[in-house]
Design a protein around this motif. Sequence first.
Motif, mmCIF file in Angstrom:
data_model
loop_
_atom_site.group_PDB
_atom_site.id
_atom_site.type_symbol
_atom_site.label_atom_id
_atom_site.label_comp_id
_atom_site.label_asym_id
_atom_site.label_seq_id
_atom_site.Cartn_x
_atom_site.Cartn_y
_atom_site.Cartn_z
ATOM 1 N N GLU A 6 0.333 -47.092 -38.466
ATOM 2 C CA GLU A 6 0.528 -48.798 -38.849
ATOM 3 C C GLU A 6 -0.115 -48.770 -40.182
ATOM 4 O O GLU A 6 -1.355 -47.928 -40.443
ATOM 5 C CB GLU A 6 -0.220 -49.865 -37.822
ATOM 6 C CG GLU A 6 0.422 -49.807 -36.517
ATOM 7 C CD GLU A 6 -0.268 -49.204 -35.305
ATOM 8 O OE1 GLU A 6 -0.248 -49.424 -34.246
ATOM 9 O OE2 GLU A 6 -1.053 -48.030 -35.820
ATOM 10 N N SER A 7 0.004 -49.821 -41.188
ATOM 11 C CA SER A 7 -0.798 -50.075 -42.242
ATOM 12 C C SER A 7 -0.508 -51.417 -42.650
ATOM 13 O O SER A 7 0.435 -52.149 -42.088
ATOM 14 C CB SER A 7 -0.162 -49.139 -43.218
ATOM 15 O OG SER A 7 1.057 -49.259 -43.615
ATOM 16 N N THR A 109 -4.148 -51.582 -36.350
ATOM 17 C CA THR A 109 -4.618 -52.077 -37.683
ATOM 18 C C THR A 109 -5.457 -53.095 -37.365
ATOM 19 O O THR A 109 -4.674 -54.153 -36.911
ATOM 20 C CB THR A 109 -3.513 -52.124 -38.604
ATOM 21 O OG1 THR A 109 -4.221 -52.279 -39.868
ATOM 22 C CG2 THR A 109 -2.363 -53.136 -38.417
#
Length: 115
Positions: A6-7, A109
Amino acid sequence: QEQLVESGGGLVQPGGSLRLSCAASGSILIFNAMGWYRQAPGKQRELVAAITSGGSTYYADSVKGRFTISTDNYKNTLSLQMNSLKPEDTAVYYCNAQYRGTHYWGQGTQVTVSS
């Protein structure tokens, strides 16, 4: 072994927007469904939004009309566009993918909504 990364998390003011992305190590076309979960401190992990391989979507009542889930089959990514964010949206957001009964998870995240 599929890997999900994830980001896009961060700190945003109430009313702001963020876009989360989840990159898969391989093709996402193999997955039966993908989704975003979140877990706030002291609370259970909850499903926020999901999308099936057929394109059907699900949203938790708390995010309907504010969040949009989508996939990009060419980039092998899952995204979550989050608008009109509220402090109660603060949580760690996790990407999830399901393949033949097996669940794959990203590392999470952090999303913090605060003034």
